[in-house]
Design a protein around this motif. Structure first.
Motif, mmCIF file in Angstrom:
data_model
loop_
_atom_site.group_PDB
_atom_site.id
_atom_site.type_symbol
_atom_site.label_atom_id
_atom_site.label_comp_id
_atom_site.label_asym_id
_atom_site.label_seq_id
_atom_site.Cartn_x
_atom_site.Cartn_y
_atom_site.Cartn_z
ATOM 1 N N PRO A 83 1.054 -1.123 0.015
ATOM 2 C CA PRO A 83 0.020 0.071 0.019
ATOM 3 C C PRO A 83 1.099 1.236 0.147
ATOM 4 C CG PRO A 83 0.234 -0.930 2.178
ATOM 5 C CD PRO A 83 0.671 -1.961 1.239
ATOM 6 N N LEU A 84 1.620 1.576 -1.035
ATOM 7 C CA LEU A 84 2.447 2.490 -1.151
ATOM 8 C C LEU A 84 2.371 3.359 -2.464
ATOM 9 C CD1 LEU A 84 5.086 3.879 0.081
ATOM 10 C CD2 LEU A 84 6.355 2.168 -1.109
ATOM 11 N N VAL A 85 2.216 4.437 -2.362
ATOM 12 C CA VAL A 85 2.236 5.443 -3.514
ATOM 13 C C VAL A 85 3.721 5.812 -4.156
ATOM 14 C CG1 VAL A 85 1.394 7.447 -4.735
ATOM 15 C CG2 VAL A 85 0.025 6.356 -2.967
ATOM 16 N N LEU A 86 4.159 5.441 -5.151
ATOM 17 C CA LEU A 86 5.474 5.550 -5.528
ATOM 18 C C LEU A 86 5.875 7.156 -6.245
ATOM 19 C CD1 LEU A 86 6.131 2.347 -7.406
ATOM 20 C CD2 LEU A 86 6.577 3.003 -5.006
ATOM 21 N N HIS A 87 4.632 7.692 -6.982
ATOM 22 C CA HIS A 87 4.836 8.713 -7.657
ATOM 23 C C HIS A 87 3.434 9.533 -7.957
ATOM 24 C CE1 HIS A 87 6.071 11.953 -10.673
ATOM 25 N NE2 HIS A 87 7.280 11.621 -10.154
ATOM 26 N N VAL A 88 3.328 10.633 -8.077
ATOM 27 C CA VAL A 88 2.137 11.332 -8.601
ATOM 28 C C VAL A 88 2.163 12.384 -9.504
ATOM 29 C CG1 VAL A 88 2.250 12.866 -6.312
ATOM 30 C CG2 VAL A 88 -0.312 12.354 -7.687
ATOM 31 N N ASP A 89 1.486 12.585 -10.523
ATOM 32 C CA ASP A 89 1.729 13.683 -11.564
ATOM 33 C C ASP A 89 0.312 14.736 -11.399
ATOM 34 O OD1 ASP A 89 3.616 12.399 -12.178
ATOM 35 O OD2 ASP A 89 3.208 11.991 -14.188
ATOM 36 N N PHE A 90 0.495 16.019 -11.212
ATOM 37 C CA PHE A 90 -0.267 17.090 -11.286
ATOM 38 C C PHE A 90 -0.336 17.874 -12.524
ATOM 39 C CE2 PHE A 90 0.001 16.026 -6.886
ATOM 40 C CZ PHE A 90 -1.488 15.682 -6.359
ATOM 41 N N GLN A 91 -1.266 18.350 -13.282
ATOM 42 C CA GLN A 91 -1.385 19.136 -14.261
ATOM 43 C C GLN A 91 -1.923 20.654 -13.983
ATOM 44 O OE1 GLN A 91 -3.312 17.968 -17.895
ATOM 45 N NE2 GLN A 91 -2.795 19.881 -18.957
ATOM 46 N N ARG A 92 -1.330 21.740 -14.026
ATOM 47 C CA ARG A 92 -1.846 22.962 -13.832
ATOM 48 C C ARG A 92 -3.051 23.212 -14.691
ATOM 49 N NH1 ARG A 92 3.566 24.208 -14.491
ATOM 50 N NH2 ARG A 92 4.994 24.133 -12.616
ATOM 51 N N VAL A 93 -3.945 23.986 -14.083
ATOM 52 C CA VAL A 93 -5.003 24.263 -15.118
ATOM 53 C C VAL A 93 -5.283 25.908 -14.841
ATOM 54 C CG1 VAL A 93 -6.372 22.080 -15.092
ATOM 55 C CG2 VAL A 93 -6.735 23.897 -13.288
ATOM 56 N N ASP A 94 -5.461 26.439 -16.122
ATOM 57 C CA ASP A 94 -5.643 27.958 -16.097
ATOM 58 C C ASP A 94 -7.299 28.451 -15.984
ATOM 59 O OD1 ASP A 94 -6.637 30.565 -17.795
ATOM 60 O OD2 ASP A 94 -4.552 30.818 -16.997
#
Length: 205
Positions: A83-94
């Motif tokens: 139960p481990l999150v290795l990486h996360v991506d977020f995208q900026r929104v205007d």
């Protein structure tokens, strides 16, 4: 929803491993014509946030080093068996740019519908979320679907969903109007066999 992160300078497999050992998860923020920014987020806070549906479907307030930015979740990498999150991506929104995101469907009044009240049916959702195109300010947390007129023979499709003003629902796949729910009726009662008429006994002479 709001999530707090801090910027990170170190990168590479070793740095990411040490970061996870310390209880944080590496991530990245990109988009909106700006350079990608490497971040780190408290793993426990992120892990619990990922369990919430709105975290996957809503515009998020990401605070990095005290500065808030509107983002959407774009990708999450989990450990194959821990139960481990290795990486996360977020995208900026205007604020003025329409972005595509997932929005949950919230079904209402199914218990008052003829399908349940008159037909004693069981209603099962088939579509739980839809893709929408809208600006961050107009992107709803959910879209309500009224099932008060549902019957076993009148099943609403995706094209019957009324999106709020400024929101466009995007249909994917070959079927542009999939059924939203299914109605299962109770099994028909098996007719009891008709008892044979008793035969008259012959009178003894």
């Amino acid at each position: 929803m709001q999530i707090v992160a801090t910027s990170r300078n170190l990168q590479g497999t070793g740095a990411s491993r040490r970061l996870r050992i310390s209880g944080n998860t590496p991530g990245i923020v990109f988009g909106a014509g700006q350079e990608a920014q490497k971040i780190e987020i408290n793993h426990n806070n992120l892990f619990h946030a990922l369990k919430k549906e709105e975290f996957h479907t809503s515009i998020l307030d990401l605070e990095v080093d005290g500065k808030s930015t509107k983002v959407v979740l774009r990708d999450v990498q989990f450990h194959p068996f821990r139960p481990l999150v290795l990486h996360v991506d977020f995208q900026r929104v205007d604020e003025n740019t329409k972005v595509e995101s997932k929005v949950a469907l919230r079904y209402e009044n199914a218990d008052k519908s003829p399908a349940v009240v008159s037909e004693n049916g069981t209603v099962t959702p088939l579509v739980t979320e839809v893709s929408v195109l809208a600006t961050p300010a107009k992107t709803p947390e959910f879209i309500a679907v009224d099932l008060s007129k549902l019957t076993s023979k009148i099943i609403p499709g995706l094209q019957t969903v009324k999106a709020p003003a400024g929101v466009k629902i995007i249909a994917r796949g070959a079927n542009k109007n999939p059924a939203l729910v299914a109605v299962k009726l109770p099994e028909a009662a098996v007719a009891a066999p008709v008892a044979a008429a008793p035969t008259d006994k012959k009178k003894k002479k």
